[in-house]
Design an enzyme around this catalytic site. Sequence first.
Site, mmCIF file in Angstrom:
data_model
loop_
_atom_site.group_PDB
_atom_site.id
_atom_site.type_symbol
_atom_site.label_atom_id
_atom_site.label_comp_id
_atom_site.label_asym_id
_atom_site.label_seq_id
_atom_site.Cartn_x
_atom_site.Cartn_y
_atom_site.Cartn_z
ATOM 1 N N ASP A 1 0.645 -1.234 0.074
ATOM 2 C CA ASP A 1 -0.071 0.049 -0.079
ATOM 3 C C ASP A 1 0.934 1.367 0.162
ATOM 4 O OD1 ASP A 1 -2.371 1.277 -0.013
ATOM 5 O OD2 ASP A 1 -2.666 1.143 1.912
ATOM 6 N N ARG B 1 0.015 7.828 -2.809
ATOM 7 C CA ARG B 1 0.536 8.926 -1.974
ATOM 8 C C ARG B 1 2.037 9.132 -2.317
ATOM 9 N NH1 ARG B 1 -1.035 6.188 3.270
ATOM 10 N NH2 ARG B 1 -1.531 4.647 1.957
ATOM 11 N N TRP B 2 2.734 7.925 -2.758
ATOM 12 C CA TRP B 2 4.215 8.150 -2.898
ATOM 13 C C TRP B 2 4.365 9.079 -4.092
ATOM 14 C CZ3 TRP B 2 6.702 7.346 -7.528
ATOM 15 C CH2 TRP B 2 8.397 7.348 -7.434
ATOM 16 N N HIS C 1 2.250 3.326 -9.071
ATOM 17 C CA HIS C 1 1.851 1.902 -9.427
ATOM 18 C C HIS C 1 3.163 1.269 -10.077
ATOM 19 C CE1 HIS C 1 -1.563 2.286 -7.431
ATOM 20 N NE2 HIS C 1 -2.347 2.772 -8.450
ATOM 21 N N GLU D 1 -12.472 -4.776 -3.759
ATOM 22 C CA GLU D 1 -13.344 -3.463 -3.525
ATOM 23 C C GLU D 1 -12.233 -2.513 -4.274
ATOM 24 O OE1 GLU D 1 -14.370 -6.150 -1.056
ATOM 25 O OE2 GLU D 1 -12.509 -5.524 -0.550
ATOM 26 N N LEU E 1 10.471 -20.599 -4.661
ATOM 27 C CA LEU E 1 9.637 -19.907 -4.198
ATOM 28 C C LEU E 1 8.144 -20.181 -4.662
ATOM 29 C CD1 LEU E 1 9.247 -17.249 -2.190
ATOM 30 C CD2 LEU E 1 9.593 -16.119 -4.392
ATOM 31 N N ILE F 1 -6.845 -4.732 7.748
ATOM 32 C CA ILE F 1 -6.470 -5.941 6.911
ATOM 33 C C ILE F 1 -7.171 -5.614 5.666
ATOM 34 C CG2 ILE F 1 -6.786 -8.193 6.734
ATOM 35 C CD1 ILE F 1 -5.177 -7.677 9.154
HETATM 36 C C1 IPE Z 1 -5.416 -2.739 -0.108
HETATM 37 O O1 IPE Z 1 -5.241 -1.366 -0.367
HETATM 38 C C2 IPE Z 1 -5.367 -3.621 -1.346
HETATM 39 C C3 IPE Z 1 -4.291 -3.720 -1.820
HETATM 40 C C4 IPE Z 1 -3.090 -3.397 -1.711
HETATM 41 C C5 IPE Z 1 -4.145 -4.310 -3.389
HETATM 42 P P1 IPE Z 1 -6.158 -0.385 -0.313
HETATM 43 O O2 IPE Z 1 -5.348 1.066 -0.555
HETATM 44 O O3 IPE Z 1 -7.223 -0.679 -1.321
HETATM 45 O O4 IPE Z 1 -7.060 -0.305 1.094
HETATM 46 P P2 IPE Z 1 -7.847 0.607 1.654
HETATM 47 O O5 IPE Z 1 -8.884 1.188 0.882
HETATM 48 O O6 IPE Z 1 -6.998 1.647 2.092
HETATM 49 O O7 IPE Z 1 -8.378 -0.042 3.225
HETATM 50 C C1 IPE Z 2 -1.686 0.163 -3.176
HETATM 51 O O1 IPE Z 2 -1.470 1.504 -3.380
HETATM 52 C C2 IPE Z 2 -1.833 -0.374 -4.495
HETATM 53 C C3 IPE Z 2 -3.196 -0.874 -4.899
HETATM 54 C C4 IPE Z 2 -4.281 -0.871 -4.090
HETATM 55 C C5 IPE Z 2 -3.446 -1.485 -6.101
HETATM 56 P P1 IPE Z 2 -2.565 2.489 -3.284
HETATM 57 O O2 IPE Z 2 -2.891 2.644 -4.721
HETATM 58 O O3 IPE Z 2 -3.752 2.104 -2.355
HETATM 59 O O4 IPE Z 2 -1.812 3.629 -2.547
HETATM 60 P P2 IPE Z 2 -2.569 4.948 -1.390
HETATM 61 O O5 IPE Z 2 -2.998 3.998 -0.538
HETATM 62 O O6 IPE Z 2 -3.705 5.497 -2.484
HETATM 63 O O7 IPE Z 2 -1.431 5.806 -1.330
HETATM 64 MG MG MG Z 3 -3.976 2.452 -0.329
#
Ligand code: IPE
Ligand code: IPE
Ligand code: MG
Length: 250
Positions: free
Chosen positions: A26, A30-31, A43, A73, A137, A198
């Site tokens: 995650d 934001r990065w 990404h 989701e 792995l 989670i």
């Molecule tokens: C969880 O990250 C799912 C993945 C990393 C694939 P999200 O960024 O979607 O989670 P929430 O919405 O902050 O809980």
């Molecule tokens: C996790 O990074 C990657 C996926 C859910 C695919 P996010 O896209 O959720 O990044 P933030 O949480 O918005 O920074």
């Molecule tokens: Mg996220």
Amino acid sequence: MSIFSSSTSAIPDTLEIPRHVAVIMDGNGRWAKKRFLPRVAGHKVGLETVRGMIRQSVDIGVEYLTLFAFSSENWRRPPEEVSFLMSLFTEALKKEVIKLHKSNVRFVMIGNKSDFNESLSHEITAAEILTASNTGLTLTIAANYGGRWDVLQAVNAMQKANPNMAGAFAEEHLNPYLSMHYAPEPDLFIRTGGEKRISNFLLWQLAYTELYFTDTLWPDFDDDAFKLAIQSYQQRERRFGRTSEQLANP
Ligand code: IPE
Ligand code: IPE
Ligand code: MG
């Protein structure tokens, strides 16, 4: 039957190096935002972190690495971001699978495959078939995955296979139908990006997993960051319901 017993029916061995590491990757958005870049740029860089983590897992002897790439989701995101992620996933498979295969990595995808487009479904199936008998792995990508979906599909499949057993099901009946039936339960769970939740990842399997949360954003999660997570895991006392005294004098 599943080849691994569950942490609630038998106490698993605790090894220095976690056998199974499960990760919520995650913080990509934001990065990118911090750098005034579009979210999708995060990404792309996040994919580099995936490569590094696979390499390091092989090097240190992790047997199962499970990465949450797209939750059930995540379809709620803007359509452009969803389609970017699907293309990135398809391209990455096309490009990386031969390398994974040469490194003896077994690739498995868990999640509801029925919502993917044809080209992505094709790449996933091809990668799974090509690498099926590899013995290094086991890399699992959770995509269009949800923990609740997993438990429900397993319950339905279990009932279908045992139509006369209603009311008499035990864990060992369910285990073979869960998506991760081929792996031991995760020893270490890592979530980058600062959130402490989670997010509908492996709900059933995380019952006794050691949880590690870090503020580091996924694109910044390098070898040293992974080492810190492993060190934190090595300091945990995994009691599985027992007392510390019992652990000291088995
Ligand atoms: C969880 O990250 C799912 C993945 C990393 C694939 P999200 O960024 O979607 O989670 P929430 O919405 O902050 O809980
Ligand atoms: C996790 O990074 C990657 C996926 C859910 C695919 P996010 O896209 O959720 O990044 P933030 O949480 O918005 O920074
Ligand atoms: Mg996220």
